[in-house]
Design a protein around this motif. Structure first.
Motif, PDB file in Angstrom:
ATOM      1  N   TYR A  37     -17.679   1.334 -17.374  1.00 57.01           N
ATOM      2  CA  TYR A  37     -17.114   2.029 -16.222  1.00 57.01           C
ATOM      3  C   TYR A  37     -16.319   1.057 -15.363  1.00 57.01           C
ATOM      4  N   THR A  38     -15.195   1.551 -14.850  1.00 59.82           N
ATOM      5  CA  THR A  38     -14.399   0.796 -13.898  1.00 59.82           C
ATOM      6  C   THR A  38     -13.563   1.790 -13.102  1.00 59.82           C
ATOM      7  N   ALA A  39     -12.991   1.322 -12.008  1.00 64.79           N
ATOM      8  CA  ALA A  39     -12.130   2.175 -11.178  1.00 64.79           C
ATOM      9  C   ALA A  39     -11.120   1.304 -10.459  1.00 64.79           C
ATOM     10  N   ASP A  40     -10.089   1.940  -9.959  1.00 59.86           N
ATOM     11  CA  ASP A  40      -9.101   1.288  -9.087  1.00 59.86           C
ATOM     12  C   ASP A  40      -8.437   0.079  -9.730  1.00 59.86           C
ATOM     13  N   LEU A  41      -8.065   0.210 -10.986  1.00 62.77           N
ATOM     14  CA  LEU A  41      -7.364  -0.890 -11.653  1.00 62.77           C
ATOM     15  C   LEU A  41      -5.990  -1.119 -11.031  1.00 62.77           C
ATOM     16  N   HIS A  42      -5.289  -0.042 -10.728  1.00 61.62           N
ATOM     17  CA  HIS A  42      -3.970  -0.120 -10.097  1.00 61.62           C
ATOM     18  C   HIS A  42      -3.001  -0.984 -10.902  1.00 61.62           C
ATOM     19  N   PHE A  43      -2.959  -0.773 -12.215  1.00 61.23           N
ATOM     20  CA  PHE A  43      -1.994  -1.505 -13.035  1.00 61.23           C
ATOM     21  C   PHE A  43      -0.600  -1.358 -12.436  1.00 61.23           C
ATOM     22  N   GLY A  44       0.138  -2.450 -12.391  1.00 62.04           N
ATOM     23  CA  GLY A  44       1.517  -2.437 -11.926  1.00 62.04           C
ATOM     24  C   GLY A  44       1.708  -2.418 -10.425  1.00 62.04           C
ATOM     25  N   HIS A  45       0.653  -2.419  -9.646  1.00 58.36           N
ATOM     26  CA  HIS A  45       0.750  -2.244  -8.201  1.00 58.36           C
ATOM     27  C   HIS A  45       0.789  -3.601  -7.494  1.00 58.36           C
ATOM     28  N   GLU A  46       1.977  -4.047  -7.186  1.00 57.39           N
ATOM     29  CA  GLU A  46       2.169  -5.350  -6.536  1.00 57.39           C
ATOM     30  C   GLU A  46       1.441  -5.436  -5.185  1.00 57.39           C
ATOM     31  N   ALA A  47       1.536  -4.397  -4.365  1.00 58.49           N
ATOM     32  CA  ALA A  47       0.986  -4.442  -3.003  1.00 58.49           C
ATOM     33  C   ALA A  47      -0.537  -4.460  -2.962  1.00 58.49           C
ATOM     34  N   ILE A  48      -1.206  -3.981  -4.021  1.00 60.12           N
ATOM     35  CA  ILE A  48      -2.671  -3.961  -3.999  1.00 60.12           C
ATOM     36  C   ILE A  48      -3.233  -5.376  -3.935  1.00 60.12           C
ATOM     37  N   ILE A  49      -2.476  -6.338  -4.431  1.00 61.14           N
ATOM     38  CA  ILE A  49      -2.908  -7.740  -4.383  1.00 61.14           C
ATOM     39  C   ILE A  49      -3.096  -8.171  -2.931  1.00 61.14           C
ATOM     40  N   ARG A  50      -2.146  -7.822  -2.098  1.00 62.32           N
ATOM     41  CA  ARG A  50      -2.220  -8.159  -0.673  1.00 62.32           C
ATOM     42  C   ARG A  50      -3.229  -7.261   0.042  1.00 62.32           C
ATOM     43  N   PHE A  51      -3.185  -5.949  -0.221  1.00 58.87           N
ATOM     44  CA  PHE A  51      -4.070  -5.010   0.471  1.00 58.87           C
ATOM     45  C   PHE A  51      -5.549  -5.357   0.267  1.00 58.87           C
ATOM     46  N   CYS A  52      -5.903  -5.718  -0.944  1.00 61.63           N
ATOM     47  CA  CYS A  52      -7.310  -5.968  -1.279  1.00 61.63           C
ATOM     48  C   CYS A  52      -7.624  -7.445  -1.491  1.00 61.63           C
ATOM     49  N   LYS A  53      -6.673  -8.286  -1.158  1.00 57.19           N
ATOM     50  CA  LYS A  53      -6.862  -9.739  -1.304  1.00 57.19           C
ATOM     51  C   LYS A  53      -7.277 -10.110  -2.728  1.00 57.19           C
ATOM     52  N   ARG A 110      -1.262 -13.755  -8.726  1.00 58.35           N
ATOM     53  CA  ARG A 110       0.064 -14.169  -8.257  1.00 58.35           C
ATOM     54  C   ARG A 110       1.056 -13.010  -8.216  1.00 58.35           C
ATOM     55  N   SER A 111       0.862 -12.049  -9.115  1.00 57.70           N
ATOM     56  CA  SER A 111       1.815 -10.944  -9.244  1.00 57.70           C
ATOM     57  C   SER A 111       1.122  -9.788  -9.953  1.00 57.70           C
ATOM     58  N   ALA A 112       1.805  -8.643  -9.989  1.00 58.30           N
ATOM     59  CA  ALA A 112       1.241  -7.488 -10.694  1.00 58.30           C
ATOM     60  C   ALA A 112       1.110  -7.775 -12.185  1.00 58.30           C
ATOM     61  N   SER A 113       2.068  -8.460 -12.770  1.00 55.52           N
ATOM     62  CA  SER A 113       1.966  -8.748 -14.206  1.00 55.52           C
ATOM     63  C   SER A 113       0.812  -9.710 -14.483  1.00 55.52           C
ATOM     64  N   HIS A 114       0.582 -10.671 -13.592  1.00 59.40           N
ATOM     65  CA  HIS A 114      -0.581 -11.564 -13.728  1.00 59.40           C
ATOM     66  C   HIS A 114      -1.869 -10.750 -13.629  1.00 59.40           C
ATOM     67  N   MET A 115      -1.944  -9.858 -12.640  1.00 59.66           N
ATOM     68  CA  MET A 115      -3.120  -9.000 -12.473  1.00 59.66           C
ATOM     69  C   MET A 115      -3.329  -8.115 -13.694  1.00 59.66           C
ATOM     70  N   ASP A 116      -2.254  -7.486 -14.171  1.00 59.83           N
ATOM     71  CA  ASP A 116      -2.369  -6.593 -15.327  1.00 59.83           C
ATOM     72  C   ASP A 116      -2.940  -7.340 -16.530  1.00 59.83           C
ATOM     73  N   GLY A 117      -2.423  -8.538 -16.773  1.00 61.17           N
ATOM     74  CA  GLY A 117      -2.911  -9.340 -17.895  1.00 61.17           C
ATOM     75  C   GLY A 117      -4.381  -9.706 -17.739  1.00 61.17           C
ATOM     76  N   ASP A 122      -7.416   6.000 -10.416  1.00 58.89           N
ATOM     77  CA  ASP A 122      -6.397   5.020 -10.026  1.00 58.89           C
ATOM     78  C   ASP A 122      -6.109   4.002 -11.129  1.00 58.89           C
ATOM     79  N   PHE A 123      -5.691   4.526 -12.260  1.00 60.06           N
ATOM     80  CA  PHE A 123      -5.321   3.710 -13.411  1.00 60.06           C
ATOM     81  C   PHE A 123      -4.125   2.816 -13.099  1.00 60.06           C
ATOM     82  N   ALA A 124      -3.066   3.384 -12.547  1.00 63.20           N
ATOM     83  CA  ALA A 124      -1.847   2.617 -12.248  1.00 63.20           C
ATOM     84  C   ALA A 124      -1.212   3.163 -10.977  1.00 63.20           C
TER      85      ALA A 124
END
Length: 188
Positions: free
Chosen positions: A5-21, A25-32, A53-55
């Protein structure tokens, strides 16, 4: 076969990095990193449950990009419990199941888990100790003794199994509104 189980992956979401700390480094780094973490846990015969919240973000309407991310998900079966950021393109992916609510019989001799993207106050079998799994609130709230956040932000960006969820639930506080919603229940 296991359930993850997982939730809120937000693939591709650049701003989620800042919003959730998030530590990326980037959405592509997060996605990987998210994909690598999924592959480190979910086996080829397993079920992967994404509780919303898949993407999200600029690419979440790009059907080819979404399909590319989806095809990289591990597991034999992939399920989506629809979240507020799961638009038409995400819903059109070839999920093995999709809906706003799901019940999963995961652990022997345990009531089924109820999955909903949003935290709930009560659900079927709640009086019998059934856990509810949710996301939506990211790192803001881990949940209560009977309703547990399975979001990536509170599980080190990894999927989680029932045993760990159940262990965490035992250490969470009782929902302060439980007696209002389920006054005849023993309490959870």
């Amino acid at each position: 076969m296991a359930h993850w189980y997982t939730a809120d992956l937000h693939f591709g979401h650049e701003a989620i990095i800042r919003f959730c700390k998030r530590p990326f480094r980037s959405a592509s780094h997060m996605d990987g990193a998210l994909l690598e973490n999924l592959w480190s846990k979910v086996g080829p015969e397993d079920d992967l449950w994404i509780v919303g919240d898949f993407a999200w973000g600029k690419r979440s309407d790009d059907e080819a990009w979404l399909h590319g991310i989806f095809q990289q998900l591990p597991g034999a079966r992939r399920h989506l419990v629809i979240g507020n950021h799961d638009g038409a393109a995400t819903r059109a992916l070839p999920w093995d199941s999709i809906g706003h609510l799901a019940q999963v019989e995961d652990a022997p001799k345990e009531p089924p888990l109820t999955l909903c993207h949003y935290p709930m106050i009560t659900w079927e079998h709640a009086r019998r100790g059934a856990l509810q799994l949710f996301g939506h609130v990211h790192e803001n709230w881990t949940g209560t003794r009977n309703s547990v956040n399975v979001g990536a932000d509170v599980w080190d960006y990894c999927p989680v199994q029932f045993k760990a969820i159940s262990r965490r639930a035992r250490n969470l506080p009782v929902n302060s509104h439980w007696k209002d919603a389920e006054p005849r229940s023993a309490g959870a």
